[in-house]
Every structure is written in structure tokens, then in C-alpha cells.
Design an enzyme around this catalytic site. Structure first.
Site, mmCIF file in Angstrom:
data_model
loop_
_atom_site.group_PDB
_atom_site.id
_atom_site.type_symbol
_atom_site.label_atom_id
_atom_site.label_comp_id
_atom_site.label_asym_id
_atom_site.label_seq_id
_atom_site.Cartn_x
_atom_site.Cartn_y
_atom_site.Cartn_z
ATOM 1 N N HIS A 1 -1.959 -7.551 2.711
ATOM 2 C CA HIS A 1 -1.881 -8.115 4.061
ATOM 3 C C HIS A 1 -2.981 -7.632 5.001
ATOM 4 O O HIS A 1 -3.051 -8.043 6.156
ATOM 5 C CB HIS A 1 -0.482 -7.884 4.671
ATOM 6 N N CYS B 1 4.920 6.314 17.361
ATOM 7 C CA CYS B 1 5.842 6.588 18.459
ATOM 8 C C CYS B 1 7.146 7.075 17.846
ATOM 9 O O CYS B 1 7.704 6.397 16.997
ATOM 10 C CB CYS B 1 6.135 5.300 19.203
ATOM 11 N N GLY C 1 0.813 -1.208 0.000
ATOM 12 C CA GLY C 1 0.000 0.000 0.000
ATOM 13 C C GLY C 1 0.848 1.261 0.000
ATOM 14 O O GLY C 1 0.519 2.255 -0.659
ATOM 15 N N THR C 2 1.952 1.228 0.726
ATOM 16 C CA THR C 2 2.808 2.421 0.814
ATOM 17 C C THR C 2 3.332 2.801 -0.570
ATOM 18 O O THR C 2 3.272 3.974 -0.969
ATOM 19 C CB THR C 2 3.991 2.144 1.771
HETATM 20 N N1 PLP Z 1 -2.656 3.071 3.804
HETATM 21 C C1 PLP Z 1 -3.397 2.704 4.858
HETATM 22 C C2 PLP Z 1 -4.707 3.355 5.096
HETATM 23 C C3 PLP Z 1 -2.933 1.716 5.726
HETATM 24 O O1 PLP Z 1 -3.660 1.367 6.793
HETATM 25 C C4 PLP Z 1 -1.672 1.124 5.463
HETATM 26 C C5 PLP Z 1 -1.114 0.097 6.378
HETATM 27 O O2 PLP Z 1 -1.082 0.275 7.577
HETATM 28 C C6 PLP Z 1 -0.959 1.534 4.330
HETATM 29 C C7 PLP Z 1 -1.480 2.506 3.529
HETATM 30 C C8 PLP Z 1 0.364 0.937 3.992
HETATM 31 O O3 PLP Z 1 0.212 -0.345 3.403
HETATM 32 P P1 PLP Z 1 1.446 -1.359 3.408
HETATM 33 O O4 PLP Z 1 1.596 -1.837 4.814
HETATM 34 O O5 PLP Z 1 1.018 -2.465 2.471
HETATM 35 O O6 PLP Z 1 2.633 -0.636 2.904
#
Ligand code: PLP
Length: 380
Positions: A199, A324, A70-71
């Protein structure tokens, strides 16, 4: 036995997904870009996965770009669109104050390149303030970013209304649906780009996707061999992508069987117990539509860290939902944007349920939280 109430952070791999990945790991080792039969077999896995993702996100298979999570999908959308459109004189972006750090920090990086970053506030319920957002968008706006649902509070965001604002100004709209996809139908999201991650719905870590609608101009953030329409070069992760598609298919099937509903009832039961048995428990976004598995509260007179450590000692895995840094607890930017005072924001607790959460686990968690909060308060 651990009671796992941190599904918003990550989920256990679904056994069907694990089996599928074992099989792919053993059999589909070929480079999907090569020309021979083993490569064609691996490529078929990826193309089928693209179709599954496209159906889930309401796009076409050739609009799906697989990423490392997602990142990366958020970064590709925010950086890729803003940099590409800067060439056309679109020099600002507008993002919601509640966005995940993957969007916020990408925007921060753009700021150092000269892009103006405008932040749309949240209301007290954690929704993006539409009127305020509309005043920030203009003919020079390259991109608006508003997530489908917030990762801390679970609050569902007004993406459709934002899409109208974006359309009226010719701005692209990015929506991070990482948290939403496990729970709600994302095939109607009218965003130019949509980020998702495996995930969060029973798939593996390190795999995600960005839906990029055909007319959306963006440039890559990684350069290399030309895979994924040259928007995300690099040898494709056949095993992860195949596992992702299996997990999405299961999530879609669960929705068809209304499985989120009993989870929501369990969440509501947990919420009722905490609010009725303890004073000073404030539910974040409790009066607006939320994802069924999310319960986010701030609790007066306790700090997140002590609470989480005590819960952990009792075998309960939960989260504070805030970052944190340098050992010092920082209040969450999402809670501050909702107007929650800093002191209260430091007592945040996110309990996120999943399909495996049982009624007994809910009762045991409520008992433990009530007892621990009472003890922590007595110590003060
Ligand atoms: N965007 C949102 C809203 C998320 O909750 C997360 C993960 O915590 C991410 C992006 C990032 O996804 P990834 O962990 O696959 O990089």
C-alpha cells in the site's frame, strides 16, 4: 478537493492495479493450493507475482514469502531469525534506533523471551551511526536490523556498510524497505531478509512480502497448512498478491522513466518556501540523501496536532510522523534519537509527495502552512 501529502502513510490505489484486482476478484476465486485447473490459474497469478517481487528485490522467486503487510514481514524476520538462531547460541540482536515500530516492538517481544536487544544510535542527520553499531555486534549476534530508508524523515540508511559488519560476524541482516521500494532500486540491497508492503506504492493494504535469502535460517511465527514454504501458512491472498505485483511493476517502470526526479524538485520547492518564508523551520535529514517524496520538518513554536488539524480544515492531508498515545502527543523516537530536543520534536510535520502531486498543490500547501504557522504562533 483534498491535497494529499501523506503518501508515506498510504497511497491511492493505481487505476491499473484496481482494474487488475477487480478482474482477479471475479475470476480467480479458487484456492491456489488445490489441484484442479481453476487452482492452477490462481497459482499462476501468485507465481508470476513472486517473480515480479524477486526481480524488484534482487532475489529468486522461491525466496519471496507473501505476508499480510510490512508489519508481519518485519515480525517474521525479526522474531523468526532471532528465535531460530537462539538455538545456536546467538543470544542478542542489534537494531537501529530509527526502526519502525514493527521492528522495535518485535524486538521488545524478544526481550521478554531472554534475547538481549542492543540499540544502535542515529547521528544528527538521522543515519544509523555505523561505528557505534559495529561496537555492538559480536559473535553472539543473531540479527542486525537497519531499514533501507526511514519512514519519518525519508533518510536513506547505510545498509551496504552494515551488511559488511553483519557478514564479518555471521549475523543475519534484516532491512525494512517498505518506504524505499516505491522510490529506489532495492535489487542491490545485500540483506538476508527484506520487508516490503503493497500500500505504499499504489497497491492494496494488507499485503506485503518478505524476501528470505536461501541460506537464512528462520522459523515461522504462524503455524498451519504449510503454504509459503511453511514460513507463512494460510490460504494465499490471490487478489491482493496480484494487485501488489501490478503496483510493483508500475513503480519499477516509473523509476525507469525517472519519474521520482520531478517529484523531488517539487519537494525541494516546498522545502525552500517553508524555510525562506518562516523562521524556525528545521529540515530533518536535509543534508543527507533522502527519499525524493519526503519532507520532514520541525517547526518552532507550534505543536503538530494543532498544525495538522488546521491543515485538515483547509483540505490538506499531512502527518506528524509521531505516535499519539493516550491522547497525549509523544515526541517521535526517531527525532529523539537524532538528538532533537523534545519540545522541538513535538512540532514535527511530515509532508510526503507522490506521483499525483502537482505544482499547484505545492504552492497552495506552502501558502497554507505559512499562514497557519503564523496564526498559531500569534495565539501563543
Ligand atoms: N515499516 C515501515 C518503514 C513503514 O513505513 C510501515 C508502514 O507505515 C510498515 C513497516 C508497516 O507496513 P504495513 O502498514 O504494511 O503493515
Amino acid at each position: 478537493m483534498t491535497i494529499y501529502l501523506d503518501h508515506a502513510a498510504s497511497t491511492p490505489i493505481h487505476p491499473v492495479v484496481a482494474d487488475r484486482m477487480h478482474q482477479l476478484l471475479a475470476d480467480e476465486f479458487a484456492n491456489p493450493s488445490s489441484l484442479h485447473a481453476p487452482a492452477r490459474s490462481a497459482r499462476k497469478i501468485i507465481e508470476e507475482a513472486r517473480e515480479t517481487l524477486a526481480d524488484a528485490l534482487g532475489g529468486r522467486p522461491d525466496e519471496i514469502i507473501f505476508t499480510s503487510g510490512g508489519t508481519e514481514a518485519d515480525n517474521l524476520a525479526v522474531l523468526g531469525v532471532a528465535r531460530r538462531r537462539r538455538r545456536d547460541g546467538r543470544s542478542n540482536i542489534v537494531i537501529s534506533a530509527g526502526e519502525h515500530h514493527a521492528v522495535l516492538d518485535a524486538a521488545q517481544a524478544l526481550r521478554t523471551e531472554g534475547t538481549e536487544v542492543r540499540i544502535a544510535p542515529l547521528d544528527a542527520h538521522g543515519r544509523t551511526d555505523l561505528d557505534a553499531l559495529a561496537t555492538l555486534v559480536d559473535a553472539r549476534t543473531a540479527l542486525i536490523a537497519v531499514m533501507a530508508a526511514n519512514n519519518e524523515t525519508g533518510v536513506i540508511q547505510p545498509v551496504e556498510a552494515v551488511a559488511e559488519v553483519a557478514r564479518a560476524h555471521g549475523a543475519a541482516l534484516h532491512s525494512d524497505a517498505v518506504q524505499a521500494l516505491p522510490w529506489i532500486d532495492c535489487s542491490m540491497l545485500s540483506a538476508s531478509t527484506i520487508a516490503v508492503s503493497a500500500h505504499k506504492l499504489g497497491g492494496p493494504k494488507g499485503v506485503g512480502a518478505l524476501l528470505v535469502r536461501r541460506k537464512t535460517a528462520l522459523e515461522p511465527i504462524v503455524h498451519g497448512g504449510g503454504q509459503e514454504r511453511a514460513l507463512r501458512p494460510g490460504t494465499m491472498n490471490t487478489v491482493g498478491i496480484g494487485g501488489f505485483a501490478a503496483a510493483v511493476a508500475i513503480a519499477v517502470e516509473r523509476r525507469a522513466q525517472s519519474i521520482p526526479h520531478p517529484i523531488e524538485l517539487r519537494r525541494d520547492r516546498l522545502q525552500r518556501r517553508l524555510v525562506s518564508e518562516l523562521d524556525g523551520v528545521h529540515v530533518s535529514g536535509g543534508e543527507v540523501p533522502r527519499l525524493p517524496g519526503h519532507l520532514h520538518v520541525t517547526i518552532d513554536g507550534v505543536d503538530s496536532e494543532s498544525l495538522l488539524l488546521s491543515l485538515d480544515a483547509r483540505g490538506i492531508a499531512a502527518s506528524g510522523g509521531s505516535a499519539c498515545s493516550s491522547g497525549a502527543a509523544e515526541p517521535s523516537h526517531v527525532l529523539l534519537a537524532m538528538g532533537i530536543p523534545k519540545q522541538r520534536a513535538l512540532g514535527a510535520l511530515r509532508l510526503s509527495l507522490g506521483p499525483t502531486t502537482t505544482d499547484d498543490e505545492i504552492e497552495a500547501s506552502a501558502d497554507a502552512i505559512v499562514e497557519i504557522v503564523t496564526r498559531l504562533r500569534d495565539r501563543r
